[in-house]
Design a protein around this motif. Structure first.
Motif, PDB file in Angstrom:
ATOM      1  N   GLU A  89       0.813  -1.216   0.000  1.00  0.00           N
ATOM      2  CA  GLU A  89       0.000   0.000   0.000  1.00  0.00           C
ATOM      3  C   GLU A  89       0.848   1.269   0.000  1.00  0.00           C
ATOM      4  O   GLU A  89       0.360   2.356  -0.358  1.00  0.00           O
ATOM      5  CB  GLU A  89      -0.934   0.002   1.215  1.00  0.00           C
ATOM      6  CG  GLU A  89      -0.237   0.009   2.570  1.00  0.00           C
ATOM      7  CD  GLU A  89       0.139  -1.396   3.021  1.00  0.00           C
ATOM      8  OE1 GLU A  89       0.610  -1.538   4.165  1.00  0.00           O
ATOM      9  OE2 GLU A  89      -0.061  -2.346   2.231  1.00  0.00           O
ATOM     10  N   MET A  90       2.123   1.136   0.366  1.00  0.00           N
ATOM     11  CA  MET A  90       3.036   2.283   0.343  1.00  0.00           C
ATOM     12  C   MET A  90       3.825   2.363  -0.959  1.00  0.00           C
ATOM     13  O   MET A  90       4.651   3.254  -1.140  1.00  0.00           O
ATOM     14  CB  MET A  90       4.007   2.191   1.524  1.00  0.00           C
ATOM     15  CG  MET A  90       3.335   2.151   2.895  1.00  0.00           C
ATOM     16  SD  MET A  90       2.385   3.668   3.210  1.00  0.00           S
ATOM     17  CE  MET A  90       3.737   4.847   3.340  1.00  0.00           C
ATOM     18  N   GLY A  91       3.571   1.408  -1.883  1.00  0.00           N
ATOM     19  CA  GLY A  91       4.268   1.400  -3.154  1.00  0.00           C
ATOM     20  C   GLY A  91       5.619   0.710  -3.116  1.00  0.00           C
ATOM     21  O   GLY A  91       6.365   0.739  -4.098  1.00  0.00           O
ATOM     22  N   GLU A  92       5.935   0.069  -1.982  1.00  0.00           N
ATOM     23  CA  GLU A  92       7.214  -0.620  -1.840  1.00  0.00           C
ATOM     24  C   GLU A  92       7.056  -2.087  -2.217  1.00  0.00           C
ATOM     25  O   GLU A  92       6.118  -2.753  -1.777  1.00  0.00           O
ATOM     26  CB  GLU A  92       7.701  -0.502  -0.397  1.00  0.00           C
ATOM     27  CG  GLU A  92       9.186  -0.703  -0.241  1.00  0.00           C
ATOM     28  CD  GLU A  92       9.689  -0.286   1.124  1.00  0.00           C
ATOM     29  OE1 GLU A  92       9.578  -1.103   2.068  1.00  0.00           O
ATOM     30  OE2 GLU A  92      10.163   0.860   1.266  1.00  0.00           O
ATOM     31  N   LEU A  93       7.970  -2.573  -3.033  1.00  0.00           N
ATOM     32  CA  LEU A  93       7.878  -3.948  -3.527  1.00  0.00           C
ATOM     33  C   LEU A  93       8.069  -4.941  -2.384  1.00  0.00           C
ATOM     34  O   LEU A  93       9.023  -4.844  -1.611  1.00  0.00           O
ATOM     35  CB  LEU A  93       8.930  -4.172  -4.602  1.00  0.00           C
ATOM     36  CG  LEU A  93       8.624  -5.213  -5.687  1.00  0.00           C
ATOM     37  CD1 LEU A  93       7.380  -4.824  -6.466  1.00  0.00           C
ATOM     38  CD2 LEU A  93       9.807  -5.337  -6.639  1.00  0.00           C
ATOM     39  N   LYS A  94       7.156  -5.924  -2.289  1.00  0.00           N
ATOM     40  CA  LYS A  94       7.208  -6.938  -1.244  1.00  0.00           C
ATOM     41  C   LYS A  94       7.130  -8.329  -1.855  1.00  0.00           C
ATOM     42  O   LYS A  94       6.408  -8.560  -2.828  1.00  0.00           O
ATOM     43  CB  LYS A  94       6.064  -6.762  -0.241  1.00  0.00           C
ATOM     44  CG  LYS A  94       6.094  -5.452   0.532  1.00  0.00           C
ATOM     45  CD  LYS A  94       7.286  -5.388   1.485  1.00  0.00           C
ATOM     46  CE  LYS A  94       7.263  -4.114   2.312  1.00  0.00           C
ATOM     47  NZ  LYS A  94       8.449  -4.004   3.196  1.00  0.00           N
ATOM     48  N   TYR A  95       7.846  -9.261  -1.229  1.00  0.00           N
ATOM     49  CA  TYR A  95       7.854 -10.644  -1.702  1.00  0.00           C
ATOM     50  C   TYR A  95       6.669 -11.408  -1.117  1.00  0.00           C
ATOM     51  O   TYR A  95       6.363 -11.313   0.080  1.00  0.00           O
ATOM     52  CB  TYR A  95       9.151 -11.338  -1.307  1.00  0.00           C
ATOM     53  CG  TYR A  95       9.204 -12.789  -1.728  1.00  0.00           C
ATOM     54  CD1 TYR A  95       9.430 -13.134  -3.055  1.00  0.00           C
ATOM     55  CD2 TYR A  95       9.015 -13.808  -0.802  1.00  0.00           C
ATOM     56  CE1 TYR A  95       9.462 -14.464  -3.445  1.00  0.00           C
ATOM     57  CE2 TYR A  95       9.057 -15.138  -1.181  1.00  0.00           C
ATOM     58  CZ  TYR A  95       9.277 -15.461  -2.510  1.00  0.00           C
ATOM     59  OH  TYR A  95       9.298 -16.759  -2.903  1.00  0.00           O
ATOM     60  N   ASN A  96       5.997 -12.197  -1.979  1.00  0.00           N
ATOM     61  CA  ASN A  96       4.871 -13.037  -1.575  1.00  0.00           C
ATOM     62  C   ASN A  96       5.182 -14.485  -1.956  1.00  0.00           C
ATOM     63  O   ASN A  96       5.283 -14.816  -3.138  1.00  0.00           O
ATOM     64  CB  ASN A  96       3.589 -12.600  -2.280  1.00  0.00           C
ATOM     65  CG  ASN A  96       3.216 -11.159  -1.977  1.00  0.00           C
ATOM     66  OD1 ASN A  96       2.523 -10.878  -1.012  1.00  0.00           O
ATOM     67  ND2 ASN A  96       3.694 -10.231  -2.803  1.00  0.00           N
ATOM     68  N   SER A  97       5.347 -15.337  -0.971  1.00  0.00           N
ATOM     69  CA  SER A  97       5.687 -16.734  -1.224  1.00  0.00           C
ATOM     70  C   SER A  97       4.475 -17.496  -1.761  1.00  0.00           C
ATOM     71  O   SER A  97       3.327 -17.228  -1.389  1.00  0.00           O
ATOM     72  CB  SER A  97       6.178 -17.400   0.051  1.00  0.00           C
ATOM     73  OG  SER A  97       6.470 -18.766  -0.186  1.00  0.00           O
ATOM     74  N   LEU A  98       4.748 -18.467  -2.633  1.00  0.00           N
ATOM     75  CA  LEU A  98       3.704 -19.352  -3.159  1.00  0.00           C
ATOM     76  C   LEU A  98       3.854 -20.772  -2.614  1.00  0.00           C
ATOM     77  O   LEU A  98       3.155 -21.688  -3.062  1.00  0.00           O
ATOM     78  CB  LEU A  98       3.768 -19.381  -4.694  1.00  0.00           C
ATOM     79  CG  LEU A  98       3.365 -18.082  -5.408  1.00  0.00           C
ATOM     80  CD1 LEU A  98       3.674 -18.164  -6.894  1.00  0.00           C
ATOM     81  CD2 LEU A  98       1.886 -17.789  -5.196  1.00  0.00           C
ATOM     82  N   ILE A  99       4.749 -20.944  -1.663  1.00  0.00           N
ATOM     83  CA  ILE A  99       5.040 -22.265  -1.125  1.00  0.00           C
ATOM     84  C   ILE A  99       3.785 -22.937  -0.555  1.00  0.00           C
ATOM     85  O   ILE A  99       3.612 -24.161  -0.661  1.00  0.00           O
ATOM     86  CB  ILE A  99       6.138 -22.160  -0.051  1.00  0.00           C
ATOM     87  CG1 ILE A  99       7.472 -21.800  -0.702  1.00  0.00           C
ATOM     88  CG2 ILE A  99       6.283 -23.464   0.721  1.00  0.00           C
ATOM     89  CD1 ILE A  99       7.975 -22.821  -1.693  1.00  0.00           C
TER      90      ILE A  99
END
Length: 283
Positions: A89-99
């Motif tokens: 929501e702040m425009g900062e790239l975040k990692y999302n795991s699919l494990i």
């Protein structure tokens, strides 16, 4: 192989001190905005031309491959870890795991060596498994011989090399050995480039080959038979160990080696430039 004489190439060199991460980098890609992403030995590096950011995997493992789909979604693969990155929501790239979506039988997959975004599907290649991610779920293919080596997106078709088997193509949800593909059962393929009526197959230590398209099959031919230029190019990579190649435009290719730098080659297979320590001034 001499190239045309010229001064030093205009380059920008970034040291580990600049990006504050280890020296070894495995994958480089940029999005539609021109933001650069690098798969590093302990994180993903993000560079907007001004600042470097570091994005870590949950297990802090080496990020060996990155890929971006048509919607600018960045996918990443590491050791026993794979997923995607999107802005928060702040425009900062975040990692999302699919494990959490992967069947427990396939969770110990080791390193992810390749990622390919083809249409609305994302493929992740490991030594023992090929994963396909689509519509929030995974499909799986298991190796049957020694191990999967590398995979290639060729005109929106997935090709996979299995050591001990050869070069295969994913067709109707099955990995099918292509005609003459068994020739590459013991030759490590590092690049496949589609040409007008053939595929240029570049192996790490066994030279370059052509798979000429003939009806629904491929006819194998030595690349060095094309011309004297092709013969010289093939000999260069036999001596310097081929690593990776891309098509830059309709007339130029870039081919990288382990010990001989990067060659810029035209469609007549003439070397028109060399990128190495001498041409860049980076030692």
């Amino acid at each position: 192989m001499p190239a045309q004489e010229r001064g030093l190439l205009i380059t920008q060199h970034y040291s580990p001190e600049d990006y504050n991460a280890p020296l070894q980098n495995w994958s480089v890609i940029k999005d539609s905005r021109g933001v650069l992403y690098v798969g590093n030995s302990n994180c993903i590096l993000e560079y907007d031309g001004i600042e470097w950011r570091r994005i870590y995997m949950p297990n802090f493992s080496t990020v060996r491959n990155l890929a971006i789909d048509d919607r600018d979604v960045l996918y990443a693969g590491a050791y026993n870890e794979l997923g995607y990155l999107l802005p928060d929501e702040m425009g900062e790239l975040k990692y999302n795991s699919l494990i959490h979506l992967i069947d427990s039988n396939y969770l110990s997959f080791g390193d992810v060596w390749d990622i390919h975004c083809i249409k609305d599907e994302v493929y992740f290649l490991t030594d023992n498994y090929l994963f396909r991610y689509k519509n929030q779920k995974f499909d799986y293919w298991l190796n049957k011989k020694e191990r999967f080596y590398l995979s290639f997106n060729v005109d929106k078709k997935l090709f996979v090399q299995e050591m001990g088997t050869g070069l295969m193509k994913l067709e109707q949800d099955s990995l099918v050995l292509i005609h003459n593909g068994d020739y590459f059962s013991d030759k490590r393929i590092h690049t496949i480039i589609p040409l007008e009526n053939s595929l240029l197959i570049c192996t790490r230590t066994k030279g370059l080959y052509l798979l000429n398209k003939f009806h629904n099959s491929y006819q194998l031919a030595p690349f060095s038979d094309l011309s004297e230029n092709a013969k010289n190019l093939n000999n260069f990579f036999l001596e310097n160990t081929f690593y990776y190649g891309i098509k830059l435009n309709n007339d130029l290719f870039a081919f990288g080696s382990i010990t001989g730098g990067v060659l810029i080659v035209n469609s007549n297979w003439e070397v028109v430039d060399v990128i190495n320590q001498e041409s860049t001034g980076v030692v």
